[in-house]
Design a protein around this motif. Structure first.
Motif, short mmCIF file in Angstrom:
data_model
loop_
_atom_site.label_atom_id
_atom_site.label_comp_id
_atom_site.label_asym_id
_atom_site.label_seq_id
_atom_site.Cartn_x
_atom_site.Cartn_y
_atom_site.Cartn_z
N UNK A 85 0.83 -1.21 0.00
CA UNK A 85 0.00 0.00 0.00
C UNK A 85 0.86 1.26 0.00
N UNK A 86 0.24 2.36 -0.38
CA UNK A 86 0.91 3.66 -0.40
C UNK A 86 0.78 4.28 0.99
N UNK A 87 1.89 4.34 1.71
CA UNK A 87 1.85 4.84 3.09
C UNK A 87 1.38 6.28 3.15
N UNK A 88 1.60 7.04 2.11
CA UNK A 88 1.27 8.47 2.13
C UNK A 88 -0.24 8.69 2.12
N UNK A 89 -1.01 7.67 1.79
CA UNK A 89 -2.47 7.79 1.79
C UNK A 89 -3.09 7.36 3.11
N UNK A 90 -2.27 6.87 4.01
CA UNK A 90 -2.82 6.49 5.31
C UNK A 90 -3.27 7.74 6.06
N UNK A 91 -4.40 7.67 6.71
CA UNK A 91 -4.99 8.84 7.36
C UNK A 91 -4.50 9.03 8.79
N UNK A 92 -3.99 7.99 9.41
CA UNK A 92 -3.58 8.10 10.81
C UNK A 92 -2.34 8.99 10.93
#
Length: 327
Positions: A85-92
């Motif tokens: 997954x793209x870590x930059x899209x994580x919301x946390x």
């Protein structure tokens, strides 16, 4: 855990965080490590301080952002998707990589299947095929985040004995082994480093650091004809850091073979002394290729000198590669 392993974990997280626009968490149990000997920048925060500031500035009310932590357990691969997954899209806003080391977590970053992640990794770590493209990120982070306490600085200046910074630093992680081959290899590399980097200096200053005291004596005896040898002898030093408080950090018996007989605070003095090196860092180790300790010494040395030195030190450092001890 060793001093520089602790730092390496923390600086890896600090290095990656800006790219992700989030915080990667490494647990320091509510306080910074070795705070009696290391000064930390005021821009660094513990998770307890982050929680307090989040409430104080009403981040939930103003920005509708809750202080939520994402936990990825590397010991349960089925429950994490960090590789795909793209870590930059994580919301946390906070990410906790649990059950792993910084080196393993970094591999998931470098080898992520997402193209955007690989581009970000190249920006941070450089291209593996081109050594010159690698930025000295660790060195610049250390220079900004940590500095020696007044007591450690006093010990470093005592070891320098009023003279200039050393030209070469040497770190030998020998695990109490007294290998003649190691001494011979170290002396050969030191001579090469001197000839390559400061051939016109009559007696270059060489600082020796090791977990094994007699290795220092063996190497020093072969350098005295052409170099001024420096070494921090904690048994002779009578400064504040060597007082009763420091005695609480005496080496545990079962750690002597791994870290040497010196009290643990000596590692701080040795690190900041060796990182004064102006030209090269020579490193050798028993049953391994170099050490994290020496790598971060070289990074700190490269970042701590004027721009004319930086590239020269970091890309031109000399290393003893993986020699094995034989009886």
């Amino acid at each position: 855990m060793g001093l520089l392993n602790n730092w390496h974990y923390a600086f890896m997280m600090t290095k990656v965080s800006p790219v992700l626009k989030t915080v990667l968490l490494y647990n320091f149990r509510g306080k910074f490590p070795f705070g009696d000997y290391i000064l930390y920048t005021n821009f660094s925060l513990t998770i307890k301080e982050v929680k307090h500031l989040w409430r104080w500035n009403d981040c939930l009310g103003k920005y509708r952002r809750r202080l939520i932590m994402r936990i990825d357990d590397f010991e349960r691969p089925a429950e994490t998707n960090v590789l795909c997954s793209n870590w930059r899209r994580w919301k946390q806003p906070i990410i906790w990589f649990q059950g792993t080391t910084d080196a393993v977590a970094a591999q998931f970053f470098l080898k992520n299947v997402q193209r955007q992640m690989r581009i970000a990794a190249s920006a941070l770590f450089g291209s593996p095929e081109h050594l010159q493209s690698r930025p000295n990120a660790y060195g610049e982070l250390m220079r900004f985040i940590v500095s020696p306490s007044a007591d450690v600085e006093e010990a470093v200046n005592w070891a320098l004995n009023g003279g200039p910074d050393p030209h070469i630093a040497v770190h030998m992680r020998m695990l109490m082994s007294r290998s003649p081959r190691a001494v011979k290899a170290a002396v050969t590399c030191i001579k090469k480093a001197v000839n390559r980097n400061c051939p016109h200096v009559a007696r270059p200053r060489v600082v020796l650091v090791s977990d094994t005291p007699f290795i220092i004596k063996d190497i020093a005896s072969q350098l005295q004809d052409f170099a001024e040898v420096l070494h921090f002898d904690y048994e002779l030093f009578k400064g504040n850091i060597s007082g009763s408080k420091a005695k609480k950090m005496r080496q545990l018996d079962f750690r002597v073979k791994d870290w040497g007989p010196a009290p643990r605070w000596v590692a701080f003095v040795d690190f900041f002394l060796a990182s004064r090196a102006r030209y090269a860092v020579v490193t050798g180790a028993q049953r391994r290729v170099g050490t994290t300790y020496a790598q971060l010494i070289a990074a700190m040395a490269a970042a701590s000198h004027p721009p004319g030195y930086r590239r020269h030190i970091y890309n031109g450092r000399v290393r003893i590669e993986d020699f094995q001890t034989r009886s």
